[in-house]
Design a protein around this motif. Structure first.
Motif, PDB file in Angstrom:
ATOM      1  N   PRO A 284       0.932  -1.283   0.107  1.00 28.85           N
ATOM      2  CA  PRO A 284       0.020  -0.094  -0.098  1.00 28.85           C
ATOM      3  C   PRO A 284       0.979   1.123  -0.024  1.00 28.85           C
ATOM      4  O   PRO A 284       1.844   1.299   0.725  1.00 28.85           O
ATOM      5  N   TYR A 285       0.395   2.195  -0.902  1.00 30.50           N
ATOM      6  CA  TYR A 285       1.435   3.797  -0.994  1.00 30.50           C
ATOM      7  C   TYR A 285       0.196   4.517  -1.670  1.00 30.50           C
ATOM      8  O   TYR A 285       0.371   4.814  -2.873  1.00 30.50           O
ATOM      9  N   LEU A 286      -0.681   5.003  -0.947  1.00 32.82           N
ATOM     10  CA  LEU A 286      -1.809   5.864  -1.372  1.00 32.82           C
ATOM     11  C   LEU A 286      -1.201   6.947  -2.315  1.00 32.82           C
ATOM     12  O   LEU A 286      -2.003   7.311  -3.130  1.00 32.82           O
TER      13      LEU A 286
ATOM     14  N   SER B 133      -0.485   5.492  -5.764  1.00 34.53           N
ATOM     15  CA  SER B 133      -1.420   4.019  -5.640  1.00 34.53           C
ATOM     16  C   SER B 133      -1.017   3.372  -6.957  1.00 34.53           C
ATOM     17  O   SER B 133      -1.268   3.731  -8.080  1.00 34.53           O
TER      18      SER B 133
ATOM     19  N   THR C  52      -8.576   6.597  -1.532  1.00 32.71           N
ATOM     20  CA  THR C  52      -8.674   6.791   0.077  1.00 32.71           C
ATOM     21  C   THR C  52      -7.936   5.555   0.718  1.00 32.71           C
ATOM     22  O   THR C  52      -7.561   4.580   0.025  1.00 32.71           O
ATOM     23  N   GLU C  53      -7.577   5.768   2.064  1.00 27.59           N
ATOM     24  CA  GLU C  53      -6.777   4.823   2.691  1.00 27.59           C
ATOM     25  C   GLU C  53      -7.735   3.468   2.684  1.00 27.59           C
ATOM     26  O   GLU C  53      -6.938   2.453   2.610  1.00 27.59           O
TER      27      GLU C  53
ATOM     28  N   GLU D 173      -7.304   1.731  -0.503  1.00 23.98           N
ATOM     29  CA  GLU D 173      -5.953   1.522  -0.939  1.00 23.98           C
ATOM     30  C   GLU D 173      -5.532   0.084  -0.065  1.00 23.98           C
ATOM     31  O   GLU D 173      -5.287  -0.891  -0.652  1.00 23.98           O
ATOM     32  N   CYS D 174      -6.261  -0.048   1.289  1.00 21.50           N
ATOM     33  CA  CYS D 174      -5.970  -1.321   1.922  1.00 21.50           C
ATOM     34  C   CYS D 174      -6.730  -2.346   1.361  1.00 21.50           C
ATOM     35  O   CYS D 174      -6.270  -3.341   1.012  1.00 21.50           O
TER      36      CYS D 174
ATOM     37  N   PRO E  96      -1.913   1.494   5.764  1.00 25.07           N
ATOM     38  CA  PRO E  96      -3.684   1.995   6.414  1.00 25.07           C
ATOM     39  C   PRO E  96      -4.006   0.829   7.320  1.00 25.07           C
ATOM     40  O   PRO E  96      -3.594  -0.420   7.293  1.00 25.07           O
TER      41      PRO E  96
ATOM     42  N   TYR F 180      -4.397  -3.329   6.949  1.00 22.70           N
ATOM     43  CA  TYR F 180      -3.466  -4.008   6.257  1.00 22.70           C
ATOM     44  C   TYR F 180      -2.755  -5.089   6.827  1.00 22.70           C
ATOM     45  O   TYR F 180      -2.897  -6.257   6.239  1.00 22.70           O
TER      46      TYR F 180
ATOM     47  N   ARG G 278       4.152  12.181   5.611  1.00 22.46           N
ATOM     48  CA  ARG G 278       3.873  11.122   6.119  1.00 22.46           C
ATOM     49  C   ARG G 278       4.524  10.487   7.203  1.00 22.46           C
ATOM     50  O   ARG G 278       5.845  10.597   7.148  1.00 22.46           O
TER      51      ARG G 278
END
Length: 448
Positions: A178-180, A183, A189-190, A193-194, A231, A234, A366
């Motif tokens: 995951p890497y929003l 992506s 959204t998180e 992505e998850c 996220p 995950y 982040r």
């Protein structure tokens, strides 16, 4: 009568001998101009020209308790006076106590500690244990990851340092984590992505053949690759996939462990217990090389009556373990993990967001605890990196030069700046560093 060498003579000699005899890692040797460091204390170090620099790198993110911590230095001195070294097949009190203290903080059930010399060999041995335990060979890991420089660990690694070493012979397979911000799943959204990242790894497992996969190896929070905090849910989702197929989950906590994320171990953020957990760096603030693997009871039982075919001459070295004992005791007594969490919530998080509001080169902030990254971009709308993946750029070079001019030692990787000072940095020092970074970005932007 001979003249006494001056400090300048010592610096010049150290540099000359380095360039004549020392072969540096990850470098084109003839292009190097390494910094001479003459001393360090707390969150600061001094270069060969006498400049005082605020260490926002913790070196390679390992001096978690800062430089020259008196408790750790004293512990090494006292151990050296008693027992400098001994073979790993014997018992010594420093190793036994270090193992007890480490196991007291690892997730429940990870009570057996195999000591190594560092993080790369910790990951090597964790994978070997997983393969022998499952009778399978394949290992899955993410593209944006770093797991060490030894033959197997560098192939498990996903970043470009793998490329020149990868002969496709080590049974490793890579997937997208995951890497929003960038992506791979077109998520916005998180939560998306998850969900999509878990669906992706589930599909990779299915297509590779679950019965062929010994382990999934994940940095609980990818470090050198970009400090992409997973996220919520995950890691729990990966744990469920592993449980469903009898795959071992290896949590690489070499960089994120021992308080760096504001918890003792980053897996705690998602309440996950891996089968194997690797550590190094912060276990003793890097004062003497030490790493290890925390082992679950089922894997321990595999080798209860059957020999484990692996070991190291310096496994559980007394000097390294004495440093670990002192480090963990200081962390407990001085509530260092809680301090790291507070710094993230009260200083670094808000302070870096303020910087993002003033500098259009900052595309994303982040992180957590004392573990932060600034993703620098040439254009916020297109998210074009300020330096290419696997490389640098004149703009990034200008940022780094401006940081040094301000008295700040920066940690950079490709188009990112990582904010990773010692966990013991004071709030005042942290704010001083953010001010230096603010001025450096302004200077570099005006010079671009």
């Amino acid at each position: 009568m001979t003249d006494t060498p001056t400090a300048h003579d010592d610096v010049a000699r150290a540099y000359e001998l380095d360039r004549r005899h020392v072969f540096h890692s990850w470098s084109a040797q003839a292009k190097l101009d390494p910094m001479v460091v003459t001393k360090a204390e707390g969150s600061w170090l001094w270069d060969g020209d006498g400049n005082r620099l605020l260490d926002f790198t913790s070196q390679l993110v390992f001096t978690n308790l800062g430089h020259q911590h008196p408790r750790i230095v004293r512990a090494i001195q006292e151990q050296a006076a008693t027992l400098c070294t001994i073979a790993p097949s014997t018992v010594n009190s420093a190793r036994s106590e270090a193992a007890r203290l480490i196991a007291s903080h690892t997730p429940d059930g990870l009570d057996r500690i195999f000591f190594t010399n560092g993080g790369a060999d910790a990951n090597e041995h964790a994978i070997r244990m997983a393969r022998l335990h499952t009778g399978r060979q394949k290992v899955l890991s993410t593209y944006r990851s770093y797991h060490g420089g030894t033959q197997l660990a560098i192939n498990v690694t996903g970043d470009p340092r793998r490329w020149a070493n990868d002969t496709a012979s080590t049974g490793t397979v890579h997937f997208f984590g995951p890497y929003l911000y960038r992506s791979a799943f077109s998520a916005t959204t998180e939560a998306e992505e998850c969900e999509r990242a878990l669906a992706h790894i589930d599909q990779v497992v299915a297509l590779e053949g679950p019965s062929t996969i010994a382990a999934i190896v994940l940095e609980s929070i990818p470090g050198t690759a970009g400090i992409m905090v997973p996220p919520p849910g995950y890691l729990r989702g990966v744990r469920e996939i592993c449980d469903r197929h009898g795959i071992m989950l290896v949590a690489d906590e070499v960089m994120s462990g021992f308080g760096r994320s504001g918890r003792w171990f980053a897996v705690e953020h998602d309440e996950v217990v891996p089968d194997l957990l690797t550590f190094a760096k912060g276990v003793n603030s890097g004062y003497v090389p030490l790493g290890g693997v925390a082992i679950s009871e089922p894997i321990y039982r595999t080798f209860a009556e059957r020999p484990y075919p692996g070991g190291l001459t310096y496994s559980g070295h007394p000097l390294a373990c004495a440093a670990a004992v002192a480090t963990i005791e200081v962390m407990e007594e001085e509530r260092v993990v809680e301090h790291a969490a507070a710094l993230g919530e009260e200083v670094f998080g808000p302070g870096l967001e303020e910087l993002a509001g003033r500098h259009d080169w900052i595309g994303e902030v982040r992180g957590t605890g004392v573990f932060w990254a600034l993703e620098l971009v040439a254009d916020r709308k297109t998210r074009e990196p300020l330096a290419p993946y696997g490389g640098s750029s004149p703009e990034m070079a200008a940022v780094l030069a401006a940081c040094r001019a301000e008295g700040l030692l920066p940690f950079a990787n490709f188009n990112r700046l990582h904010v990773v000072p010692p966990l013991t940095i004071s709030a005042e020092e942290a704010r001083t560093g953010l001010g230096m970074l603010d001025r450096a970005l302004t200077r570099a932007r005006s010079d671009a």
